[in-house]
Design an enzyme around this catalytic site. Structure first.
Site, PDB file in Angstrom:
ATOM      1  N   ARG A  37      -6.234  29.564  31.660  1.00 39.09           N
ATOM      2  CA  ARG A  37      -6.360  30.349  30.434  1.00 39.09           C
ATOM      3  C   ARG A  37      -5.996  31.810  30.686  1.00 39.09           C
ATOM      4  O   ARG A  37      -5.418  32.478  29.827  1.00 39.09           O
ATOM      5  CB  ARG A  37      -7.793  30.254  29.898  1.00 39.09           C
ATOM      6  CG  ARG A  37      -8.137  28.928  29.273  1.00 39.09           C
ATOM      7  CD  ARG A  37      -7.485  28.774  27.905  1.00 39.09           C
ATOM      8  NE  ARG A  37      -8.045  29.683  26.930  1.00 39.09           N
ATOM      9  CZ  ARG A  37      -7.370  30.173  25.898  1.00 39.09           C
ATOM     10  NH1 ARG A  37      -6.095  29.870  25.742  1.00 39.09           N
ATOM     11  NH2 ARG A  37      -7.956  30.980  25.035  1.00 39.09           N
ATOM     12  N   ASP A  55     -16.481  29.421  33.038  1.00 40.59           N
ATOM     13  CA  ASP A  55     -16.792  28.682  31.820  1.00 40.59           C
ATOM     14  C   ASP A  55     -18.212  29.028  31.374  1.00 40.59           C
ATOM     15  O   ASP A  55     -19.184  28.641  32.034  1.00 40.59           O
ATOM     16  CB  ASP A  55     -16.662  27.179  32.095  1.00 40.59           C
ATOM     17  CG  ASP A  55     -16.867  26.330  30.856  1.00 40.59           C
ATOM     18  OD1 ASP A  55     -17.286  26.874  29.810  1.00 40.59           O
ATOM     19  OD2 ASP A  55     -16.615  25.115  30.933  1.00 40.59           O
ATOM     20  N   ASN A  81     -18.171  38.632  23.005  1.00 38.04           N
ATOM     21  CA  ASN A  81     -17.277  38.113  21.973  1.00 38.04           C
ATOM     22  C   ASN A  81     -17.153  36.596  21.981  1.00 38.04           C
ATOM     23  O   ASN A  81     -16.957  35.974  20.937  1.00 38.04           O
ATOM     24  CB  ASN A  81     -15.898  38.745  22.154  1.00 38.04           C
ATOM     25  CG  ASN A  81     -14.838  38.096  21.300  1.00 38.04           C
ATOM     26  OD1 ASN A  81     -14.704  38.387  20.121  1.00 38.04           O
ATOM     27  ND2 ASN A  81     -14.064  37.193  21.900  1.00 38.04           N
ATOM     28  N   TYR A 152     -24.545  26.301  14.903  1.00 34.24           N
ATOM     29  CA  TYR A 152     -23.814  27.570  14.922  1.00 34.24           C
ATOM     30  C   TYR A 152     -24.640  28.676  14.261  1.00 34.24           C
ATOM     31  O   TYR A 152     -24.779  29.773  14.812  1.00 34.24           O
ATOM     32  CB  TYR A 152     -22.472  27.416  14.211  1.00 34.24           C
ATOM     33  CG  TYR A 152     -21.661  28.692  14.185  1.00 34.24           C
ATOM     34  CD1 TYR A 152     -20.925  29.080  15.298  1.00 34.24           C
ATOM     35  CD2 TYR A 152     -21.635  29.513  13.056  1.00 34.24           C
ATOM     36  CE1 TYR A 152     -20.184  30.256  15.293  1.00 34.24           C
ATOM     37  CE2 TYR A 152     -20.909  30.687  13.043  1.00 34.24           C
ATOM     38  CZ  TYR A 152     -20.175  31.048  14.158  1.00 34.24           C
ATOM     39  OH  TYR A 152     -19.453  32.221  14.142  1.00 34.24           O
ATOM     40  N   LYS A 156     -26.155  32.186  16.055  1.00 38.57           N
ATOM     41  CA  LYS A 156     -25.832  33.543  15.624  1.00 38.57           C
ATOM     42  C   LYS A 156     -27.089  34.313  15.196  1.00 38.57           C
ATOM     43  O   LYS A 156     -27.152  35.533  15.335  1.00 38.57           O
ATOM     44  CB  LYS A 156     -24.790  33.511  14.508  1.00 38.57           C
ATOM     45  CG  LYS A 156     -23.425  33.026  14.999  1.00 38.57           C
ATOM     46  CD  LYS A 156     -22.934  33.848  16.189  1.00 38.57           C
ATOM     47  CE  LYS A 156     -21.606  33.396  16.732  1.00 38.57           C
ATOM     48  NZ  LYS A 156     -21.160  34.207  17.896  1.00 38.57           N
ATOM     49  N   VAL A 182     -12.031  35.295   9.897  1.00 36.39           N
ATOM     50  CA  VAL A 182     -10.681  35.772  10.166  1.00 36.39           C
ATOM     51  C   VAL A 182      -9.842  34.665  10.806  1.00 36.39           C
ATOM     52  O   VAL A 182     -10.368  33.752  11.455  1.00 36.39           O
ATOM     53  CB  VAL A 182     -10.712  37.015  11.077  1.00 36.39           C
ATOM     54  CG1 VAL A 182     -11.310  38.195  10.329  1.00 36.39           C
ATOM     55  CG2 VAL A 182     -11.498  36.749  12.352  1.00 36.39           C
ATOM     56  N   THR A 184      -8.369  33.461  13.381  1.00 36.05           N
ATOM     57  CA  THR A 184      -8.210  33.286  14.821  1.00 36.05           C
ATOM     58  C   THR A 184      -8.146  31.786  15.124  1.00 36.05           C
ATOM     59  O   THR A 184      -8.247  30.951  14.229  1.00 36.05           O
ATOM     60  CB  THR A 184      -9.400  33.902  15.568  1.00 36.05           C
ATOM     61  OG1 THR A 184     -10.600  33.233  15.132  1.00 36.05           O
ATOM     62  CG2 THR A 184      -9.517  35.389  15.278  1.00 36.05           C
TER      63      THR A 184
END
Length: 256
Positions: A37, A55, A81, A152, A156, A182, A184
């Site tokens: 990556r 990871d 991030n 999820y 958050k 957005v 991505t």
């Protein structure tokens, strides 16, 4: 100029933040899941202070990431991030945890505990955190029926709460940031948000001299502070969440 570490910075919002910060003259350490990556960084790699790999779904790798970051010396800011969204089938269980919980909750907690504490910490949240639950039962989704959307949202809520708790417990300037929906790799091509607006709050909070410490621990969207889920600012919930994460990881969050 600041020294900044960004998790999940090969593409998407993490890469956009890295590019903007590097262009502004800051020293940026970027992160990739593995060397393959990292190759996707291309020419950007030569403009970074360095690249760390690991990871974040795996506790051992997350410890290794922290060791690599600490080898560069103390950061001025860390932008948490990296994240995953709507993982199916528990997102592949790793180390006895659902992948969503491991990457979105445990990794930011572990890195916060293990990396030498910077002046500023920024955590990527989401408007969906308002649908999170404040139950601490089965945090890692090993007995509950799997619900990717709820997992999820819960994760958050966790990082939004973590940002507020650290601000209360230490002198570190912290923020949780909703970047919006957005386009991505994670957000998908149907996302309607502005990609640039998705990362400017993170870079601004990590480096700006305009930010007053009275807003530390706040929840932000496009440089505007907003009201988060009530549990995120509930000090009793903050303490219970940190205690639960310390018990799971075996690491103490500590103070300043």
């Amino acid at each position: 100029m600041a020294r900044i570490f960004i998790t999940g910075s090969v593409d998407g919002l993490g890469r956009a933040a890295a590019e903007e910060l590097i262009a502004a003259g800051h020293d940026v350490v970027v992160h990739a899941r593995n060397e393959e990556r990292a190759d996707a960084l291309g020419a950007l790699r030569s403009h970074t202070l360095g690249v760390v790999t690991g990871d974040l779904a795996r506790a051992g790798d997350t410890h290794y990431v922290a060791d690599q970051v600490n080898a560069f010396g103390r950061m001025d800011a860390v932008i948490h991030n990296a994240g995953v969204y709507l993982e199916h089938d528990r997102g592949t269980t790793v180390d006895g945890h659902a992948r969503t919980f491991a990457i979105n909750t445990l990794a930011p907690f572990l890195l916060t505990a293990l990396i030498q504490r910077p002046e500023r910490l920024v955590y990527l949240s989401s408007g969906l955190h308002r649908g999170g639950t404040d139950s601490l039962d089965d945090l890692d989704w090993m007995t509950r029926p799997w619900d990717a959307g709820q997992a999820y949202a819960d994760s958050k809520l966790h990082v939004t709460t973590l940002a507020a708790a650290i601000a209360r417990r230490s002198g570190t300037l912290t923020a949780s940031v909703d970047p919006g929906w957005v386009p991505t790799r994670m957000g998908g091509p149907s996302a309607t948000g502005d990609l640039r607006l998705g990362h400017i709050t993170q870079t601004w909070f990590a480096t700006s001299g305009e930010i007053d410490r009275s807003v530390s621990g706040g929840y932000w969207h496009h440089k505007a502070q907003q009201r988060p889920h009530p549990s995120a600012v509930d000090t009793a919930f903050q303490d219970r969440l940190i205690e639960a994460l310390e018990a799971i990881t075996g690491e103490r969050l500590g103070g300043a």
